[in-house]
Design a protein around this motif. Structure first.
Motif, short mmCIF file in Angstrom:
data_model
loop_
_atom_site.label_atom_id
_atom_site.label_comp_id
_atom_site.label_asym_id
_atom_site.label_seq_id
_atom_site.Cartn_x
_atom_site.Cartn_y
_atom_site.Cartn_z
N ALA A 1 -3.11 8.67 -0.77
CA ALA A 1 -3.44 7.28 -0.40
C ALA A 1 -2.35 6.62 0.38
CB ALA A 1 -3.49 6.76 -1.79
N ASN B 1 -1.25 9.91 -5.21
CA ASN B 1 -0.68 8.84 -4.54
C ASN B 1 -0.30 8.97 -3.35
OD1 ASN B 1 -0.84 7.10 -7.14
ND2 ASN B 1 1.02 8.04 -7.74
N PRO C 1 -11.85 6.20 -6.45
CA PRO C 1 -10.78 4.92 -5.85
C PRO C 1 -10.02 5.64 -4.50
CG PRO C 1 -11.37 4.46 -8.06
CD PRO C 1 -11.89 5.74 -7.88
N THR C 2 -9.22 6.44 -5.08
CA THR C 2 -8.14 7.13 -4.37
C THR C 2 -8.73 7.33 -3.04
OG1 THR C 2 -6.72 7.49 -6.10
CG2 THR C 2 -6.37 8.61 -4.01
N HIS D 1 -11.72 7.01 -1.84
CA HIS D 1 -12.36 5.92 -0.98
C HIS D 1 -11.25 5.03 -0.33
CE1 HIS D 1 -15.42 2.75 -0.14
NE2 HIS D 1 -14.28 1.92 -0.68
N LEU D 2 -10.34 4.64 -0.85
CA LEU D 2 -9.06 3.92 -0.17
C LEU D 2 -8.92 4.82 1.11
CD1 LEU D 2 -7.15 1.46 -0.09
CD2 LEU D 2 -5.64 2.84 -1.69
N ALA D 3 -8.41 6.09 0.88
CA ALA D 3 -8.03 6.75 2.04
C ALA D 3 -9.06 7.06 3.01
CB ALA D 3 -7.66 8.28 1.48
N ALA E 1 0.77 -1.17 -0.02
CA ALA E 1 0.07 -0.05 -0.06
C ALA E 1 0.83 1.30 -0.07
CB ALA E 1 -0.79 0.02 1.14
N ALA F 1 -2.36 4.83 4.38
CA ALA F 1 -2.03 3.66 4.57
C ALA F 1 -0.89 3.75 5.49
CB ALA F 1 -1.36 3.07 3.31
N ALA G 1 -11.14 4.69 3.95
CA ALA G 1 -11.40 3.40 4.39
C ALA G 1 -10.26 2.91 5.43
CB ALA G 1 -11.59 2.32 3.21
N GLN G 2 -9.16 3.74 5.13
CA GLN G 2 -7.77 3.66 5.99
C GLN G 2 -7.83 4.51 7.23
OE1 GLN G 2 -5.02 3.52 2.67
NE2 GLN G 2 -4.76 1.01 3.20
N GLN H 1 -2.02 2.38 -7.73
CA GLN H 1 -3.43 2.84 -7.23
C GLN H 1 -4.23 3.63 -8.01
OE1 GLN H 1 -4.90 5.44 -5.58
NE2 GLN H 1 -3.19 6.93 -6.21
#
Length: 299
Positions: free
Chosen positions: A67, A64, A94-95, A97-99, A31, A71, A101-102, A286
């Motif tokens: 993100a 990036n 997606p970027t 959302h990933l951030a 990640a 992580a 979610a973490q 990512q």
């Protein structure tokens, strides 16, 4: 964590008696890959040393760096705050959302406000608002990031003549140049249109890091494909063929453009026969999900 060297084979290389290796920094961490891990390594240590519990940083909606900081916060126990350029769009890309979610808290600011991200009074206001966080600049680029990126050099157990790398804010390239201490030839491939401005930025980063100036590097500014995060059909076709042939994924913002540039220079006979090249894969994979969603691209 390992970032192995992988040799690439291509008729152009054989014809010109050249070797091309790719430094797989994208494999460093699932990640926090590539140059983002290198840039964060010593900053995370410094945040711990200062007993900071929160990381605050800046980025665009497909960053990036955003993100990677999210992580890193999840993995190393920091609260994370992202100051995001522009207005919120739902559902999150997606970027972001990933951030989220973490655990990253996303705060959106207008572009004119975002431009103040380096101003002392703006940073002071953010520091007060968020209880004195450890503040990372956009892209994670500072002297500690440069220090981390010098270690890419010590991790290349191979003699070579040219080192190639994509460039955004210039921190990774500055670290590579400083790590080589005037040896070899370094080619930087800016992802931004009009990337010549990075010359001064990189010189200043190196000067702040070790007080020195080096002359064994240059910027190759012909492969931005219209500007940051912009693509053209020939770039996408190259990336697809490259991945098919070498089993190495590329991203359309940085590594795709850099590798396109390297192969174009090969066709033009840029490199002396008998040379060995190393291209640094800086990760950023990512971001491909955002391109697929936003533009419907197959990358």
């Amino acid at each position: 964590m390992e970032a192995p060297l992988q040799q690439l084979h291509h008729p152009l290389l054989k014809e010109q008696n050249l070797e091309l290796w790719i430094k797989r920094e994208d494999l460093l961490h699932p990640a926090i890959s590539g140059n983002k891990w290198r840039k964060l390594k010593y900053n995370l240590q410094e945040a711990k040393r200062q007993q900071k519990s929160t990381l605050l940083t800046f980025g665009g909606a497909y960053s990036n760096h955003i993100a990677a900081v999210a992580a890193a916060g999840e993995e190393f126990g920091f609260r994370t705050i992202g100051i995001i350029r522009g207005i919120e769009h739902l559902p999150l890309n997606p970027t972001l959302h990933l951030a989220a979610a973490q655990g990253m808290e996303l705060h959106y600011v207008a572009r004119e406000v975002y431009r103040r991200k380096s101003e002392a009074d703006f940073l002071q206001a953010l520091s007060q608002q968020f209880q004195e966080p450890y503040i990372l600049p956009e892209g994670g680029t500072n002297s500690l990031a440069v220090k981390g990126c010098t270690e890419i050099i010590t991790d290349i157990a191979l003699e070579y003549d040219y080192l190639c790398c994509a460039s955004g804010t210039g921190g990774t390239l500055a670290g590579l140049i400083a790590g080589l201490e005037g040896e070899k030839q370094v080619l930087g491939f800016p992802a931004l249109k009009g990337g010549d401005f990075l010359q001064q930025e990189i010189e200043e980063l190196i000067r702040n890091y070790n007080g020195k100036q080096y002359f064994n590097w240059q910027l190759i500014t012909d492969y931005h494909f219209g500007g940051y995060a912009k693509v053209k059909p020939e770039l996408l076709a190259f990336m697809q063929e490259f991945t098919k042939q070498h089993q190495v994924p590329l991203d359309p913002v940085y590594t795709g453009k850099m590798m396109f540039g390297v192969f174009d220079l090969l066709r033009k006979g840029y490199f002396a026969s008998g040379s060995r090249l190393v291209a640094v894969h800086t990760g950023g994979l990512q971001g491909k999900a955002g391109f697929r969603e936003r533009l419907g691209l197959k990358v």
